[in-house]
Design a protein around this motif. Structure first.
Motif, PDB file in Angstrom:
ATOM      1  N   MET A   1       7.669  15.719 -70.655  1.00 17.48           N
ATOM      2  CA  MET A   1       8.167  17.163 -71.594  1.00 17.48           C
ATOM      3  C   MET A   1       9.175  16.311 -70.826  1.00 17.48           C
ATOM      4  O   MET A   1       9.711  16.480 -69.468  1.00 17.48           O
ATOM      5  CB  MET A   1       7.314  18.249 -70.885  1.00 17.48           C
ATOM      6  N   SER A   2      10.748  16.520 -71.700  1.00 18.04           N
ATOM      7  CA  SER A   2      12.515  16.689 -71.040  1.00 18.04           C
ATOM      8  C   SER A   2      12.601  18.087 -69.712  1.00 18.04           C
ATOM      9  O   SER A   2      13.652  18.426 -69.550  1.00 18.04           O
ATOM     10  CB  SER A   2      12.808  16.799 -71.690  1.00 18.04           C
ATOM     11  N   PHE A   3      12.350  19.329 -70.487  1.00 19.60           N
ATOM     12  CA  PHE A   3      11.918  20.201 -70.148  1.00 19.60           C
ATOM     13  C   PHE A   3      11.888  20.747 -68.077  1.00 19.60           C
ATOM     14  O   PHE A   3      10.914  20.170 -67.941  1.00 19.60           O
ATOM     15  CB  PHE A   3      11.731  21.696 -70.848  1.00 19.60           C
ATOM     16  N   PHE A   4      12.901  21.831 -67.823  1.00 20.44           N
ATOM     17  CA  PHE A   4      12.670  21.385 -66.197  1.00 20.44           C
ATOM     18  C   PHE A   4      11.077  22.821 -66.558  1.00 20.44           C
ATOM     19  O   PHE A   4      11.247  24.047 -66.941  1.00 20.44           O
ATOM     20  CB  PHE A   4      14.015  22.273 -65.597  1.00 20.44           C
ATOM     21  N   ILE A   5      10.362  22.292 -65.602  1.00 17.65           N
ATOM     22  CA  ILE A   5       9.005  23.315 -64.677  1.00 17.65           C
ATOM     23  C   ILE A   5       9.490  24.169 -63.778  1.00 17.65           C
ATOM     24  O   ILE A   5       9.471  23.113 -62.846  1.00 17.65           O
ATOM     25  CB  ILE A   5       7.633  22.321 -65.239  1.00 17.65           C
ATOM     26  N   HIS A   6       9.489  24.984 -63.399  1.00 20.42           N
ATOM     27  CA  HIS A   6      10.000  26.120 -62.386  1.00 20.42           C
ATOM     28  C   HIS A   6       8.700  25.856 -61.642  1.00 20.42           C
ATOM     29  O   HIS A   6       7.006  25.765 -62.022  1.00 20.42           O
ATOM     30  CB  HIS A   6       9.548  27.254 -62.872  1.00 20.42           C
ATOM     31  N   HIS A   7       8.905  25.522 -60.853  1.00 21.09           N
ATOM     32  CA  HIS A   7       8.022  25.176 -59.540  1.00 21.09           C
ATOM     33  C   HIS A   7       8.690  25.090 -57.637  1.00 21.09           C
ATOM     34  O   HIS A   7       8.814  24.514 -57.328  1.00 21.09           O
ATOM     35  CB  HIS A   7       7.356  24.178 -59.694  1.00 21.09           C
ATOM     36  N   ILE A   8       9.472  26.730 -58.075  1.00 21.53           N
ATOM     37  CA  ILE A   8       9.757  26.876 -56.295  1.00 21.53           C
ATOM     38  C   ILE A   8       8.956  27.540 -55.634  1.00 21.53           C
ATOM     39  O   ILE A   8       8.287  29.247 -56.267  1.00 21.53           O
ATOM     40  CB  ILE A   8      11.321  27.773 -56.552  1.00 21.53           C
ATOM     41  N   ASP A   9       8.491  27.761 -55.210  1.00 19.04           N
ATOM     42  CA  ASP A   9       7.781  28.627 -53.837  1.00 19.04           C
ATOM     43  C   ASP A   9       8.551  29.808 -53.845  1.00 19.04           C
ATOM     44  O   ASP A   9       9.949  28.900 -52.569  1.00 19.04           O
ATOM     45  CB  ASP A   9       7.596  27.786 -52.654  1.00 19.04           C
ATOM     46  N   PRO A  10       8.701  31.521 -53.688  1.00 17.06           N
ATOM     47  CA  PRO A  10       9.676  31.980 -53.227  1.00 17.06           C
ATOM     48  C   PRO A  10       9.547  31.895 -51.577  1.00 17.06           C
ATOM     49  O   PRO A  10      10.248  33.028 -51.422  1.00 17.06           O
ATOM     50  CB  PRO A  10       9.148  33.495 -54.613  1.00 17.06           C
ATOM     51  N   VAL A  11       8.549  31.789 -51.180  1.00 18.50           N
ATOM     52  CA  VAL A  11       8.283  31.608 -49.679  1.00 18.50           C
ATOM     53  C   VAL A  11       9.057  30.953 -48.780  1.00 18.50           C
ATOM     54  O   VAL A  11       8.858  30.047 -49.050  1.00 18.50           O
ATOM     55  CB  VAL A  11       6.735  32.140 -49.086  1.00 18.50           C
ATOM     56  N   ILE A  12       9.719  31.764 -47.919  1.00 22.91           N
ATOM     57  CA  ILE A  12      10.495  30.406 -47.065  1.00 22.91           C
ATOM     58  C   ILE A  12       9.549  30.802 -46.338  1.00 22.91           C
ATOM     59  O   ILE A  12       9.202  28.800 -45.389  1.00 22.91           O
ATOM     60  CB  ILE A  12      11.860  30.938 -46.550  1.00 22.91           C
ATOM     61  N   LEU A  13       9.059  31.080 -44.931  1.00 21.83           N
ATOM     62  CA  LEU A  13       7.830  30.996 -43.855  1.00 21.83           C
ATOM     63  C   LEU A  13       6.820  32.304 -44.203  1.00 21.83           C
ATOM     64  O   LEU A  13       7.674  33.510 -43.923  1.00 21.83           O
ATOM     65  CB  LEU A  13       9.264  31.063 -42.541  1.00 21.83           C
TER      66      LEU A  13
END
Length: 281
Positions: A1-13
């Protein structure tokens, strides 16, 4: 799959339970810090009517009573009305996100009217200076929307389109690449415009740059000019960027989204301010 899959943790700490240091909060902090530094500078230059030692106090009150309460209540009333009526305590669940820029504008205006009257200051002087810095918060806030995987765009096959698992109610850590690829293959997930980043660029940083340039002109220094210009510039940018954003459940007249409809009101308000100021000059 060439599309970017969103996988970002919204929590910093993480802190405890739902309490945590989040990118969303950091975004607003950066926006207000930028506004504070500019307003303090203009106060020292005697451009802003608020005294330098009062700028920090003003910003704290403005942030809470104007932007936060206005934005939070605006979101509940404009975009989450049924859930809010069923359980008004959702207003306090800030860790779930949910801020409406249009509600923040209304809350900010009401606060500025009160503050200017209480301290015997010119409403337009304060409003015009804030109008120049306002889009900093919008820009950082939209980046935080992207990090949270919320307010995604319309379906797209552009090479920079993004797969948002949050569309299926999947939170960070509840999915993996194989699961997402299966959902895409079955048509349950589709690539979408990262409209949050479009909005950050246009409604946020582009409008901010234009407002800074306007401030250097003689016309931009006239009382009310910057406030009117900001309303019209932001509204125009928002109406344009909504064309890439997935509409919510309400589309008026089968033509315009809620965001575009409310922005038309801002565009009209800005025009009325200009007309009134021209007649008074």
């Amino acid at each position: 799959m060439s599309f970017f899959i969103h996988h970002i943790d919204p929590v910093i700490l993480p802190i405890a339970g739902p309490l945590a240091v989040r990118w969303y909060g950091l975004a607003y902090l950066l926006g207000f810090l930028g506004s504070f530094l500019l307003l303090r500078r203009w106060s020292r230059q005697r451009s802003l009517a608020i005294q330098p030692d009062q700028v920090s106090n003003f910003m704290v009150q403005f942030a809470f009573f104007g932007v936060f309460l206005g934005g939070r209540l605006g979101y509940q009333l404009l975009y989450n009305f049924d859930a809010f009526i069923a359980n008004p305590l959702t207003l306090l669940k800030i860790w779930e996100g949910g801020m409406a820029s249009h509600g923040g504008f209304v809350g900010s205006i009401l606060f500025l009217i009160w503050y200017a009257k209480k301290h015997h200051l010119s409403f337009w002087n304060i409003s015009d200076h804030l109008a120049i810095t306002a889009s900093l918060g919008i820009g950082f806030g939209r980046i935080a929307n992207f990090i949270n995987g919320e307010l995604w765009g319309r379906a797209s096959d552009m090479k920079w389109a993004v797969i948002f698992p949050q569309e299926m109610g999947l939170r960070f850590g509840a999915y993996n690449r194989a699961m997402v690829e299966q959902l895409v293959a079955s048509g349950q997930l589709v690539p979408r415009h990262p409209s949050q980043l479009y909005q950050a660029t246009c409604e946020g940083f582009l409008v901010f740059g234009l407002m800074l340039a306007l401030r250097s002109t003689n016309w931009g220094k006239k009382p009310g000019a910057a406030s009117a210009a900001y309303l019209m510039l932001y509204a125009t940018a928002r109406i344009a960027m909504e064309c890439f954003r997935e509409p919510d459940s309400t589309v008026y007249f089968d033509l315009i989204t809620k965001g575009q409809f409310y922005s038309l009101g801002m565009l009209l308000a800005g025009g009325l301010i200009l007309i009134r100021k021209k007649k008074c000059s």
